[in-house]
Write an enzyme that holds these catalytic residues in place. Structure first.
Site, PDB file in Angstrom:
ATOM      1  N   ASN A  71       0.789  -1.229   0.000  1.00 46.35           N
ATOM      2  CA  ASN A  71       0.000   0.000   0.000  1.00 46.35           C
ATOM      3  C   ASN A  71       0.826   1.287   0.000  1.00 46.35           C
ATOM      4  O   ASN A  71       0.343   2.338  -0.411  1.00 46.35           O
ATOM      5  CB  ASN A  71      -0.988   0.005   1.175  1.00 46.35           C
ATOM      6  CG  ASN A  71      -0.302  -0.048   2.522  1.00 46.35           C
ATOM      7  OD1 ASN A  71       0.715  -0.720   2.686  1.00 46.35           O
ATOM      8  ND2 ASN A  71      -0.864   0.648   3.490  1.00 46.35           N
TER       9      ASN A  71
ATOM     10  N   LYS B 177      12.553  -7.727   0.729  1.00 49.55           N
ATOM     11  CA  LYS B 177      11.550  -8.381  -0.104  1.00 49.55           C
ATOM     12  C   LYS B 177      10.308  -7.483  -0.158  1.00 49.55           C
ATOM     13  O   LYS B 177       9.580  -7.352   0.820  1.00 49.55           O
ATOM     14  CB  LYS B 177      11.147  -9.745   0.464  1.00 49.55           C
ATOM     15  CG  LYS B 177      10.102 -10.470  -0.398  1.00 49.55           C
ATOM     16  CD  LYS B 177       9.088 -11.154   0.481  1.00 49.55           C
ATOM     17  CE  LYS B 177       7.800 -11.503  -0.203  1.00 49.55           C
ATOM     18  NZ  LYS B 177       7.231 -10.581  -1.165  1.00 49.55           N
TER      19      LYS B 177
ATOM     20  N   GLY C  34       2.680  -5.485   7.448  1.00 52.01           N
ATOM     21  CA  GLY C  34       1.729  -6.291   6.688  1.00 52.01           C
ATOM     22  C   GLY C  34       0.592  -6.763   7.570  1.00 52.01           C
ATOM     23  O   GLY C  34       0.222  -6.107   8.551  1.00 52.01           O
ATOM     24  N   SER C  35       0.052  -7.920   7.244  1.00 50.58           N
ATOM     25  CA  SER C  35      -1.132  -8.424   7.924  1.00 50.58           C
ATOM     26  C   SER C  35      -0.806  -8.974   9.308  1.00 50.58           C
ATOM     27  O   SER C  35       0.340  -9.328   9.607  1.00 50.58           O
ATOM     28  CB  SER C  35      -1.778  -9.532   7.085  1.00 50.58           C
ATOM     29  OG  SER C  35      -0.957 -10.690   7.069  1.00 50.58           O
TER      30      SER C  35
ATOM     31  N   GLY D  79       2.357 -11.304  10.408  1.00 54.86           N
ATOM     32  CA  GLY D  79       3.161 -10.751  11.492  1.00 54.86           C
ATOM     33  C   GLY D  79       3.391 -11.765  12.604  1.00 54.86           C
ATOM     34  O   GLY D  79       4.495 -11.858  13.164  1.00 54.86           O
TER      35      GLY D  79
ATOM     36  N   GLU E 211       4.632  -4.006  12.195  1.00 50.36           N
ATOM     37  CA  GLU E 211       3.552  -3.035  12.020  1.00 50.36           C
ATOM     38  C   GLU E 211       2.439  -3.760  11.273  1.00 50.36           C
ATOM     39  O   GLU E 211       2.632  -4.230  10.152  1.00 50.36           O
ATOM     40  CB  GLU E 211       4.029  -1.817  11.228  1.00 50.36           C
ATOM     41  CG  GLU E 211       4.965  -0.904  12.000  1.00 50.36           C
ATOM     42  CD  GLU E 211       4.321  -0.253  13.201  1.00 50.36           C
ATOM     43  OE1 GLU E 211       3.064  -0.198  13.262  1.00 50.36           O
ATOM     44  OE2 GLU E 211       5.057   0.187  14.096  1.00 50.36           O
TER      45      GLU E 211
ATOM     46  N   CYS F  67      -3.098   1.622   6.636  1.00 46.21           N
ATOM     47  CA  CYS F  67      -3.276   1.042   7.967  1.00 46.21           C
ATOM     48  C   CYS F  67      -3.759   2.091   8.960  1.00 46.21           C
ATOM     49  O   CYS F  67      -4.315   1.750  10.012  1.00 46.21           O
ATOM     50  CB  CYS F  67      -1.994   0.387   8.448  1.00 46.21           C
ATOM     51  SG  CYS F  67      -0.544   1.446   8.398  1.00 46.21           S
TER      52      CYS F  67
ATOM     53  N   GLN G 214      -8.331  -7.984  -3.350  1.00 44.35           N
ATOM     54  CA  GLN G 214      -8.710  -6.945  -2.413  1.00 44.35           C
ATOM     55  C   GLN G 214     -10.102  -6.410  -2.737  1.00 44.35           C
ATOM     56  O   GLN G 214     -10.885  -6.104  -1.839  1.00 44.35           O
ATOM     57  CB  GLN G 214      -7.691  -5.805  -2.439  1.00 44.35           C
ATOM     58  CG  GLN G 214      -7.929  -4.729  -1.386  1.00 44.35           C
ATOM     59  CD  GLN G 214      -7.848  -5.267   0.030  1.00 44.35           C
ATOM     60  OE1 GLN G 214      -6.920  -5.979   0.386  1.00 44.35           O
ATOM     61  NE2 GLN G 214      -8.840  -4.926   0.846  1.00 44.35           N
TER      62      GLN G 214
ATOM     63  N   GLU H 238     -10.473  -5.468  10.120  1.00 47.10           N
ATOM     64  CA  GLU H 238      -9.872  -4.544   9.166  1.00 47.10           C
ATOM     65  C   GLU H 238     -10.276  -4.923   7.739  1.00 47.10           C
ATOM     66  O   GLU H 238      -9.996  -6.035   7.284  1.00 47.10           O
ATOM     67  CB  GLU H 238      -8.350  -4.547   9.292  1.00 47.10           C
ATOM     68  CG  GLU H 238      -7.692  -3.492   8.413  1.00 47.10           C
ATOM     69  CD  GLU H 238      -6.190  -3.419   8.614  1.00 47.10           C
ATOM     70  OE1 GLU H 238      -5.648  -2.298   8.593  1.00 47.10           O
ATOM     71  OE2 GLU H 238      -5.561  -4.474   8.781  1.00 47.10           O
TER      72      GLU H 238
ATOM     73  N   GLU I 156       9.032   3.155  14.362  1.00 44.17           N
ATOM     74  CA  GLU I 156       9.716   3.428  13.102  1.00 44.17           C
ATOM     75  C   GLU I 156       9.790   4.943  12.896  1.00 44.17           C
ATOM     76  O   GLU I 156       9.046   5.715  13.494  1.00 44.17           O
ATOM     77  CB  GLU I 156       8.970   2.777  11.938  1.00 44.17           C
ATOM     78  CG  GLU I 156       8.888   1.256  12.064  1.00 44.17           C
ATOM     79  CD  GLU I 156       8.492   0.588  10.774  1.00 44.17           C
ATOM     80  OE1 GLU I 156       9.377   0.334   9.946  1.00 44.17           O
ATOM     81  OE2 GLU I 156       7.287   0.313  10.597  1.00 44.17           O
TER      82      GLU I 156
END
Length: 479
Positions: free
Chosen positions: A149, A172, A225-226, A230, A247, A281, A328, A380, A459
């Site tokens: 995203n 990656k 990511g998801s 995670g 995150e 997010c 999506q 989400e 971050e």
């Protein structure tokens, strides 16, 4: 024949097997062809990063500063070109794409400066004749796994501090959007990075990502990511004793109180919920509104939502671009049906949009008469779908806002200093916004959440050093 964009391993561009990168605004257009790394190539990239670490971790700060600064300058000079690439592969509108590229340039510029600002402490020891030095050193090989995203900003805010503090990197990017990360890596490589310091391995998470997680030579992993992925990153990292930073998801609330400026409230929520196609997010998908302003607010927001112009990301009149891919899009439309089945009412949107090009277009969807127990308010969705929840007063609004397993971003719209101050202290989110959208954090401040949204240190900004460095304590006897 379309050129194959290869992986970068130990300073060499390698790869033969490629996959097409498709424009979600026009699925007949191929943005580019990008290599897919094998498990063996990923292992080679990790080995290259490990071999390059001793020299890079002891390199001069001016060398690192020059490379990051040069990269920042090229990114900024090419912001129109790179912004168009980003918009073509991810679906953000062109102004949003150019804005994200500009942010990437600012991030590299900031961390170029950080190479010159890394400091420590000298303390007196409790024992006479001793001094204590507290310094920071790089961690080692950093594995970076990024989402689709924010295909330039998120790789940048992970790569830049990793390199600034003397680490080596294997990155990656998301399989859906390799082009933006490829461009950033190419810029850094030409800026003068020694071979092996930065390695790019594009491809499937089940192959490339899993190889990174399985390797004991990866000293830390930074993941965005998801929630499900995670958790797998955490489990794999614990097994080998590595640092990890996560995150993940968000179900971010915006509270609108009776005393709010109606125009500010409507625009703040529209920006938070629907821009960037809701694929952030930090997007606000729960709108918690007190009953005194509820009806006026819903009427105004429904009109704003219905009027949002959906279309090709590169069209100058487009406000909302396409959803990123068919998977999506199906998730978004499935949740719209779930919301209706749960008893919520669609006040605006909820329909596919047909344009000249065949793309994944969806009119932003506004639900009303939702409750905080509905799935559309708990899970989400990661699309342009928001639910309005009616509450009695501020106390109920605060309770509802905090009643979630997530805790990334939260907002409030009010003219009351009392409520704004109370909310900033009592919101169970890592980032709190007053009278501004929940999505949008400056490049030099910490980013991160609480509860199920984040794990590990923040971050961005100076707080990034907490993850990308290790603290060392050293004693010296004067004589």
């Amino acid at each position: 024949m379309t050129e194959l964009h290869k992986n970068l391993i130990d300073g060499e561009w390698v790869g033969s097997d490629g996959i097409e990168n498709i424009n979600p605004s026009n699925i007949k257009e191929v943005v580019g062809v990008y290599a897919r790394a094998t498990a063996e190539e990923t292992t080679q990239a990790i080995a290259a990063a490990k071999a390059a670490f001793p020299a890079w971790s002891r390199s001069g700060i001016l060398e690192r500063h020059a490379i990051l600064s040069k990269a920042s300058q090229e990114i900024l000079a090419r912001k129109a070109e790179l912004g168009e690439l980003l918009s073509r592969e991810e679906g953000k509108t062109l102004p949003e794409g150019i804005g994200e590229v500009t942010r990437a340039a600012q991030i590299f510029d900031f961390f170029a400066g950080e190479t010159l600002r890394l400091n420590g402490e000298i303390l007196p020891s409790a024992r006479p004749g001793l001094t204590v030095e507290i310094t920071r050193e790089p961690v080692g090989v950093i594995g970076i796994i990024t989402p689709w995203n924010f295909p330039i900003a998120i790789p940048s805010w992970k790569i830049a501090p990793a390199l600034a503090y003397g680490n080596t990197v294997v990155i990656k990017p998301a399989d859906l959007v390799p082009g933006s990360t490829w461009a950033i890596v190419d810029i850094l490589q030409r800026a003068g990075l020694p071979k092996g310091v930065l390695n790019l391995v594009m491809g499937k998470g089940s192959v490339v990502g899993q190889t990174l997680l399985d390797s004991p030579d990866v000293n830390a992993v930074s993941f965005t990511g998801s929630v499900g992925t995670g958790k797998r990153v955490a489990e794999a990292s614990i097994k080998v004793g590595r640092k990890f930073q996560l995150e993940m998801g968000g179900k971010n609330p915006t509270i609108v109180l009776d005393d709010a400026d109606l125009k500010v409230a409507v625009e703040s929520v529209a920006q938070s919920a629907f821009f960037s196609t809701g694929q952030r997010c930090t997007a606000s998908s729960r709108v918690i509104v007190t009953e005194g302003i509820h009806d006026k607010f819903v009427e105004a927001l429904a009109a704003r939502t219905a009027g949002l112009r959906v279309g090709d990301a590169l069209d100058k009149d487009t406000e909302i671009g396409p959803v990123v891919d068919p998977n999506q899009l199906k998730q978004d439309t499935d949740y719209i049906e779930i919301g209706k089945s749960e008893g919520a009412t669609i006040a605006a949107g909820g329909e596919r949009v047909t344009k000249g090009n065949e793309g994944y277009f969806l009119q932003p969807t506004l639900f009303t008469e939702a409750t905080n127990s509905m799935r559309i308010a708990r899970e989400e969705i990661f699309g342009p779908v928001a639910a309005v929840i009616r509450v009695k007063d501020y106390e109920e609004a605060l309770h509802t806002a905090n009643d979630t397993e997530f805790g990334l971003s939260a907002g409030i719209v009010t003219t009351s200093l009392k409520y704004a101050t109370h909310f900033k202290r009592n919101s169970e989110a890592g980032m709190v916004m007053v009278n501004v959208p929940t999505a949008g954090v400056d490049f030099h401040v910490p980013f991160g959440g609480r509860k199920g949204s984040s794990y590990g240190s923040r971050e961005q900004g100076t707080y990034a050093k907490e993850f990308f460095t290790i603290v060392k304590t050293a004693y010296t006897a004067a004589g």
